[in-house]
Design an enzyme around this catalytic site. Structure first.
Site, PDB file in Angstrom:
ATOM      1  N   ASP A  46      34.296  35.236  45.806  1.00  0.00           N
ATOM      2  CA  ASP A  46      33.735  36.543  45.435  1.00  0.00           C
ATOM      3  C   ASP A  46      32.568  36.870  46.366  1.00  0.00           C
ATOM      4  OD1 ASP A  46      33.851  38.361  42.589  1.00  0.00           O
ATOM      5  OD2 ASP A  46      32.074  38.587  43.855  1.00  0.00           O
ATOM      6  N   HIS A  51      43.066  40.503  38.883  1.00  0.00           N
ATOM      7  CA  HIS A  51      42.432  39.316  39.465  1.00  0.00           C
ATOM      8  C   HIS A  51      41.844  38.477  38.357  1.00  0.00           C
ATOM      9  CE1 HIS A  51      39.592  42.672  39.432  1.00  0.00           C
ATOM     10  NE2 HIS A  51      38.613  41.801  39.232  1.00  0.00           N
TER      11      HIS A  51
HETATM   12  P1  AMP Z   1      35.919  43.102  38.343  1.00  0.00           P
HETATM   13  O1  AMP Z   1      34.646  43.721  37.844  1.00  0.00           O
HETATM   14  O2  AMP Z   1      36.503  42.125  37.385  1.00  0.00           O
HETATM   15  O3  AMP Z   1      36.902  44.156  38.794  1.00  0.00           O
HETATM   16  O4  AMP Z   1      35.502  42.220  39.586  1.00  0.00           O
HETATM   17  C1  AMP Z   1      35.598  42.640  40.902  1.00  0.00           C
HETATM   18  C2  AMP Z   1      34.950  41.576  41.735  1.00  0.00           C
HETATM   19  O5  AMP Z   1      35.345  41.756  43.068  1.00  0.00           O
HETATM   20  C3  AMP Z   1      33.410  41.574  41.709  1.00  0.00           C
HETATM   21  O6  AMP Z   1      32.939  40.322  41.250  1.00  0.00           O
HETATM   22  C4  AMP Z   1      33.045  41.848  43.173  1.00  0.00           C
HETATM   23  O7  AMP Z   1      31.893  41.135  43.572  1.00  0.00           O
HETATM   24  C5  AMP Z   1      34.284  41.367  43.905  1.00  0.00           C
HETATM   25  N1  AMP Z   1      34.531  41.961  45.204  1.00  0.00           N
HETATM   26  C6  AMP Z   1      34.505  43.268  45.530  1.00  0.00           C
HETATM   27  N2  AMP Z   1      34.819  43.432  46.827  1.00  0.00           N
HETATM   28  C7  AMP Z   1      35.068  42.195  47.332  1.00  0.00           C
HETATM   29  C8  AMP Z   1      35.450  41.703  48.607  1.00  0.00           C
HETATM   30  N3  AMP Z   1      35.646  42.523  49.659  1.00  0.00           N
HETATM   31  N4  AMP Z   1      35.605  40.384  48.754  1.00  0.00           N
HETATM   32  C9  AMP Z   1      35.403  39.539  47.717  1.00  0.00           C
HETATM   33  N5  AMP Z   1      35.056  39.947  46.482  1.00  0.00           N
HETATM   34  C10 AMP Z   1      34.882  41.257  46.288  1.00  0.00           C
END
Ligand code: AMP
Length: 119
Positions: free
Chosen positions: A33, A104
């Site tokens: 993440d 995810h």
């Molecule tokens: P959610 O709130 O469950 O949709 O979580 C989305 C997650 O994706 C968050 O913890 C973000 O920090 C993570 N995230 C967003 N963009 C990226 C990226 N490019 N690479 C890795 N993690 C990401």
């Protein structure tokens, strides 16, 4: 919910955006993440156009459902999170605060994780 093929995880799956890859097989990609909330914070995403667990359960082939959840467990094992333990979490929809509309599973670990839900 209609799947948005321009979401950031779809772009990562297509190789259009880099990621810190942890694991990949035919069914799933795991990545660190970008804003870790625990010493270990890894995301596992299925290789298919599924916005949430609801869509995935309804429409994904059985081989992908099995392969994806097997990958979640494999990654947790490879991260060395046993025997201390870890938490998996999948935010689905707005009440859960889902930010990226591609299914995810978060894997958190590396310290005691506290209560299951913030109050
Ligand atoms: P959610 O709130 O469950 O949709 O979580 C989305 C997650 O994706 C968050 O913890 C973000 O920090 C993570 N995230 C967003 N963009 C990226 C990226 N490019 N690479 C890795 N993690 C990401």
């Amino acid at each position: 919910m209609a799947y948005d093929p321009n979401n950031i995880f779809a772009k990562i799956l297509r190789g259009e955006i880099p990621c810190k890859k942890v694991y990949e097989d035919d069914f799933a990609l795991a990545l660190h993440d970008i804003q870790p909330r625990a010493p270990v914070h890894v995301l596992v995403i299925p290789k298919g156009p599924y916005g949430s667990l609801t869509d995935f359960a309804a429409a994904a082939p059985a081989e992908l459902v099995a392969g994806f959840f097997r990958a979640v467990g494999t990654v947790a094992g490879q991260l060395g999170l046993e025997p201390q333990g870890y938490r998996i979490l999948a935010n689905c929809g707005s009440d859960a605060g889902q930010e990226v509309p591609h299914l995810h599973v978060h894997i958190f670990g590396g310290r005691p994780l506290g209560p299951m839900l913030a109050r």
